[in-house]
Design an enzyme around this catalytic site. Sequence first.
Site, mmCIF file in Angstrom:
data_model
loop_
_atom_site.group_PDB
_atom_site.id
_atom_site.type_symbol
_atom_site.label_atom_id
_atom_site.label_comp_id
_atom_site.label_asym_id
_atom_site.label_seq_id
_atom_site.Cartn_x
_atom_site.Cartn_y
_atom_site.Cartn_z
ATOM 1 N N ASN A 70 -3.243 16.040 -13.133
ATOM 2 C CA ASN A 70 -4.155 15.026 -12.585
ATOM 3 C C ASN A 70 -4.806 15.464 -11.276
ATOM 4 O O ASN A 70 -5.509 14.678 -10.641
ATOM 5 C CB ASN A 70 -3.436 13.674 -12.412
ATOM 6 C CG ASN A 70 -2.259 13.755 -11.436
ATOM 7 O OD1 ASN A 70 -2.167 14.684 -10.632
ATOM 8 N ND2 ASN A 70 -1.370 12.780 -11.508
ATOM 9 N N ASN A 71 -4.583 16.705 -10.858
ATOM 10 C CA ASN A 71 -5.165 17.142 -9.590
ATOM 11 C C ASN A 71 -6.674 17.285 -9.690
ATOM 12 O O ASN A 71 -7.194 17.690 -10.728
ATOM 13 C CB ASN A 71 -4.564 18.482 -9.160
ATOM 14 C CG ASN A 71 -3.090 18.336 -8.805
ATOM 15 O OD1 ASN A 71 -2.594 17.226 -8.656
ATOM 16 N ND2 ASN A 71 -2.401 19.453 -8.685
ATOM 17 N N TYR A 137 -8.100 5.199 1.674
ATOM 18 C CA TYR A 137 -8.764 4.103 2.402
ATOM 19 C C TYR A 137 -10.253 3.967 2.094
ATOM 20 O O TYR A 137 -10.932 3.180 2.744
ATOM 21 C CB TYR A 137 -8.547 4.261 3.913
ATOM 22 C CG TYR A 137 -7.110 4.049 4.333
ATOM 23 C CD1 TYR A 137 -6.493 2.812 4.155
ATOM 24 C CD2 TYR A 137 -6.360 5.086 4.876
ATOM 25 C CE1 TYR A 137 -5.168 2.608 4.516
ATOM 26 C CE2 TYR A 137 -5.027 4.888 5.248
ATOM 27 C CZ TYR A 137 -4.437 3.646 5.062
ATOM 28 O OH TYR A 137 -3.122 3.451 5.416
ATOM 29 N N TRP A 138 -10.770 4.736 1.128
ATOM 30 C CA TRP A 138 -12.192 4.682 0.805
ATOM 31 C C TRP A 138 -12.393 4.201 -0.636
ATOM 32 O O TRP A 138 -12.803 4.943 -1.522
ATOM 33 C CB TRP A 138 -12.836 6.070 1.008
ATOM 34 C CG TRP A 138 -12.852 6.496 2.457
ATOM 35 C CD1 TRP A 138 -12.554 5.730 3.547
ATOM 36 C CD2 TRP A 138 -13.182 7.798 2.965
ATOM 37 N NE1 TRP A 138 -12.682 6.474 4.700
ATOM 38 C CE2 TRP A 138 -13.071 7.740 4.380
ATOM 39 C CE3 TRP A 138 -13.575 9.005 2.367
ATOM 40 C CZ2 TRP A 138 -13.323 8.851 5.195
ATOM 41 C CZ3 TRP A 138 -13.828 10.110 3.171
ATOM 42 C CH2 TRP A 138 -13.702 10.022 4.576
ATOM 43 N N PHE A 232 -15.985 2.051 12.289
ATOM 44 C CA PHE A 232 -16.567 3.395 12.137
ATOM 45 C C PHE A 232 -17.801 3.280 11.244
ATOM 46 O O PHE A 232 -18.632 2.414 11.491
ATOM 47 C CB PHE A 232 -15.541 4.402 11.594
ATOM 48 C CG PHE A 232 -14.189 4.293 12.254
ATOM 49 C CD1 PHE A 232 -14.055 4.462 13.629
ATOM 50 C CD2 PHE A 232 -13.053 3.990 11.517
ATOM 51 C CE1 PHE A 232 -12.816 4.345 14.255
ATOM 52 C CE2 PHE A 232 -11.805 3.865 12.128
ATOM 53 C CZ PHE A 232 -11.699 4.043 13.491
ATOM 54 N N ARG A 264 0.827 -3.995 2.438
ATOM 55 C CA ARG A 264 0.489 -3.640 3.820
ATOM 56 C C ARG A 264 -1.027 -3.767 3.889
ATOM 57 O O ARG A 264 -1.744 -3.104 3.138
ATOM 58 C CB ARG A 264 0.944 -2.215 4.129
ATOM 59 C CG ARG A 264 0.608 -1.697 5.541
ATOM 60 C CD ARG A 264 -0.725 -0.982 5.583
ATOM 61 N NE ARG A 264 -0.934 -0.249 6.843
ATOM 62 C CZ ARG A 264 -2.091 0.306 7.192
ATOM 63 N NH1 ARG A 264 -3.143 0.212 6.390
ATOM 64 N NH2 ARG A 264 -2.212 0.952 8.322
ATOM 65 N N ASP A 266 -4.560 -3.296 5.572
ATOM 66 C CA ASP A 266 -5.228 -2.417 6.522
ATOM 67 C C ASP A 266 -6.159 -3.203 7.450
ATOM 68 O O ASP A 266 -6.814 -4.157 7.016
ATOM 69 C CB ASP A 266 -6.062 -1.414 5.698
ATOM 70 C CG ASP A 266 -6.640 -0.289 6.525
ATOM 71 O OD1 ASP A 266 -5.869 0.422 7.183
ATOM 72 O OD2 ASP A 266 -7.883 -0.119 6.512
ATOM 73 N N GLU A 294 -1.897 -4.366 9.616
ATOM 74 C CA GLU A 294 -2.021 -3.330 10.646
ATOM 75 C C GLU A 294 -2.975 -3.794 11.730
ATOM 76 O O GLU A 294 -4.165 -3.969 11.482
ATOM 77 C CB GLU A 294 -2.550 -2.033 10.027
ATOM 78 C CG GLU A 294 -2.789 -0.940 11.059
ATOM 79 C CD GLU A 294 -4.200 -0.373 11.031
ATOM 80 O OE1 GLU A 294 -4.427 0.629 11.712
ATOM 81 O OE2 GLU A 294 -5.091 -0.932 10.337
ATOM 82 N N HIS A 364 0.769 7.595 10.132
ATOM 83 C CA HIS A 364 -0.334 8.516 9.827
ATOM 84 C C HIS A 364 -1.505 8.382 10.794
ATOM 85 O O HIS A 364 -2.485 9.104 10.659
ATOM 86 C CB HIS A 364 -0.802 8.270 8.401
ATOM 87 C CG HIS A 364 -1.259 6.848 8.167
ATOM 88 N ND1 HIS A 364 -0.443 5.754 8.389
ATOM 89 C CD2 HIS A 364 -2.430 6.339 7.741
ATOM 90 C CE1 HIS A 364 -1.097 4.650 8.117
ATOM 91 N NE2 HIS A 364 -2.318 4.975 7.719
ATOM 92 N N ASP A 365 -1.445 7.424 11.709
ATOM 93 C CA ASP A 365 -2.542 7.240 12.665
ATOM 94 C C ASP A 365 -2.138 7.606 14.086
ATOM 95 O O ASP A 365 -2.884 7.333 15.026
ATOM 96 C CB ASP A 365 -3.028 5.779 12.638
ATOM 97 C CG ASP A 365 -3.686 5.425 11.311
ATOM 98 O OD1 ASP A 365 -4.332 6.309 10.710
ATOM 99 O OD2 ASP A 365 -3.529 4.277 10.861
HETATM 100 C C1 NOJ Z 1 -6.138 2.128 9.474
HETATM 101 C C2 NOJ Z 1 -5.516 3.141 8.614
HETATM 102 O O1 NOJ Z 1 -4.163 3.218 8.791
HETATM 103 C C3 NOJ Z 1 -6.285 4.395 8.895
HETATM 104 O O2 NOJ Z 1 -5.609 5.518 8.477
HETATM 105 C C4 NOJ Z 1 -7.610 4.187 8.222
HETATM 106 O O3 NOJ Z 1 -8.443 5.292 8.392
HETATM 107 C C5 NOJ Z 1 -8.308 2.970 8.819
HETATM 108 N N1 NOJ Z 1 -7.431 1.852 8.954
HETATM 109 C C6 NOJ Z 1 -9.476 2.548 7.974
HETATM 110 O O4 NOJ Z 1 -9.044 2.167 6.701
HETATM 111 CA CA CA Z 2 -0.945 15.793 -8.969
#
Ligand code: NOJ
Ligand code: CA
Length: 721
Positions: A70-71, A137-138, A232, A264, A266, A294, A364-365
């Site tokens: 699936n890559n 996130y897109w 953004f 969770r 966003d 978040e 991750h942020d």
């Molecule tokens: C917060 C997320 O944790 C981050 O990684 C993401 O880029 C932004 N929200 C936009 O979705």
């Molecule tokens: Ca894979």
Amino acid sequence: MFTIQKKGGILKMKSWKSLLAITILFTSLFFPAIYQVGAFGPEVANDVNFSSDIIYQIMTDRFYDGDVTNNPTGNLFSSDKSNLKKYLGGDWQGIIDKINDGYLTNMGVTALWISQPVENVYAVMNDASGTTSYHGYWARDFKKTNPFFGSMADFDLLISTAHANGLKVIIDFAPNHTSPAMETDSTYMENGRLYDNGTYINGYSDDTNNIFHHNGGTNFSTIEDGIYRNLFDLADFNHQNPFIDQYLKDAIKLWLDKGIDGIRVDAVKHMPLGWQKAFMDTIYDYRPVFTFGEWFLSEGEVDSANHYFANESGMSLLDFQFAQKLRQVLRNGTDDWYGFNQMIQDTATAYDEVIDQVTFIDNHDMDRFNYVGANSRNVDIALAVTLTSRGVPNIYYGTEQYMDGNGDPNNRKFMTSFNQTTTAYKVIQKLSALRKTNPALAYGDTEERWINSNVYIYERQYGKDVVVVAVNRSTANSYNITGLYTALPQGTYADILGGILTGNSISVSSNGAVTPFDLGPGEVGVWEYKINESSPLIGHVGPMVGQVDQTVTIDGEGFGTASGSVKFNSSSATVVSWSDNQIKVKVPSVAAGKYNITVVKSGGTISNVYDKFEVVSGDQASVRFMVNNAYTSSGQNVYLVGNVYELGNWDPSKAVGPFYNQVIAQYPTWYFDVSVPEGKTIEFKFIKKDGSGNVIWEGGLNHQSTTPINSTGTVIVNWQN
Ligand code: NOJ
Ligand code: CA
Ligand code: NOJ
């Protein structure tokens, strides 16, 4: 065999396949604690209480590649995993493999937070590294899967495998936006285009349906600016658009139907509170699951709007205040344990339910907690503190392997190893086991018992259950601990960590005094006392908000095995199920408002009072209230009051607002998106209020409006002098 009986009930509830029962039978032999009846501990079936759970946060693309077929190909993929802005191959099958080989369950985590599972853009950014949507996130279609993570069948298998192994699954969900877009260049990325299970809706430049905001990017100057302008370059949803409102609610229902256990959300700071309350009402009405948002806070940032959101939205939050303070003490050296203890005290009052906020040390942020040249013992100490503190602990994948990396994407490297013998892994293992068995960690309050800038000794206590934790962050100094008192009964207590962090036993005398001992450099000791309560003690109520007739789960101890009664103030609730540590009831037919919940044990013993339950007036809808020509003098703001609980029942101190007047409409027009009961004719008025609470009422008759059903609404009136 009582374990299977209980599980049978759960199976019936979720209507899982009978084949799974066999898997569960075997699983329950290996992990008996998870399925034990009548004992405290994380139940995979309890989706509204995560207090005894330990979450493990996985960036799906970065964990394990269980299915190379699936890559992605071409410039979406970095086959040697060197370009961290590309897809690297991780997928749901990889997580399934790591469940099946015991890596996750042996560590003791009980919930997995995975990347947003939905289909994302395929476009590659025209920047130096050719950035992709590997992070999830897109979104382009919230009703389809990201094929590089797997198919719907793979997702189903992930859920069933997780559940069979006592693991809950939390999905990331980003209803704030679709993907990067530019108003003036429709060829940039995918122009934010949205699809509805394959059907094209529209993009950012051909937004004839008005599903997006077109107010430019936010400069983060105010909350209003952050909500109604783009985060953004992300195409920002207009949640008042009735199609988007229903689309996002239908999408989350689709994932709830798949059996997810938590969400969770966003970027909650960037969406209207009113819409999010209505969204949470939909979730709680459909299938309640633990939901946390978040709301990013930087180092040192304390924001009352963050607390307000956690208390009013129906969602918990990621506890950035906790994370940033712990990082200051143990990573950045910009504060000490006094500062940490102050944060613990402050948040205990700022958050209505601090035990429902999700704690962590990195994600991750932010820069990973560990870094090249750091003392890795600090990771171990930080984990020990997080796993024994109030709140639901969340561990970012790879922290247990001491992965490092500053900034995005270096904090998102591919998982380096699955070593089950690192010290961090063992710390998690020992303390997750304690979290599952001693409710003092899940529900207890926190008391500082001994402190200096390097040493923190704190006690968690729930009823008679006690956990004491001692940490020394100094790498050089040993401290002789004298004058320490605890609530531990007389006795000798072995270190729960078994000396992994060089902790020792302690002796407690009959008055709670601890025999003086040395706490060496980097030492952590954890000691516990556990006894079953005989009097009823509520630990947790979930969800904390609901409508009449919705089911609410009350967890605690000492409820007895025979059914007693549960009161919402003085009204008795219908009991759905009753055990010594868990009761399910239906919200009685009471007026909307805040209620005290008490459990009365069969025989009459009354529990502690849980004083935070909120009953809403029925299904909720987001309505935009706008008032024109509302001129104010400096210091005054416009608020809304009305004849329903959601509008403060005419009490100006409970009015909704302050209203906004900058982006969607400008002063002297004011607006606010409010969660109100559906299909009701409501009466309301606007007021002007200043900082001292002085109120100026609108003149004339009350305004009237009938709220929509399964939709959003807009009400526009002129200020009546
Ligand atoms: C917060 C997320 O944790 C981050 O990684 C993401 O880029 C932004 N929200 C936009 O979705
Ligand atoms: Ca894979
Ligand atoms: C906080 C939030 O309202 C929600 O996410 C959670 O379900 C409840 N507390 C109860 O656990």
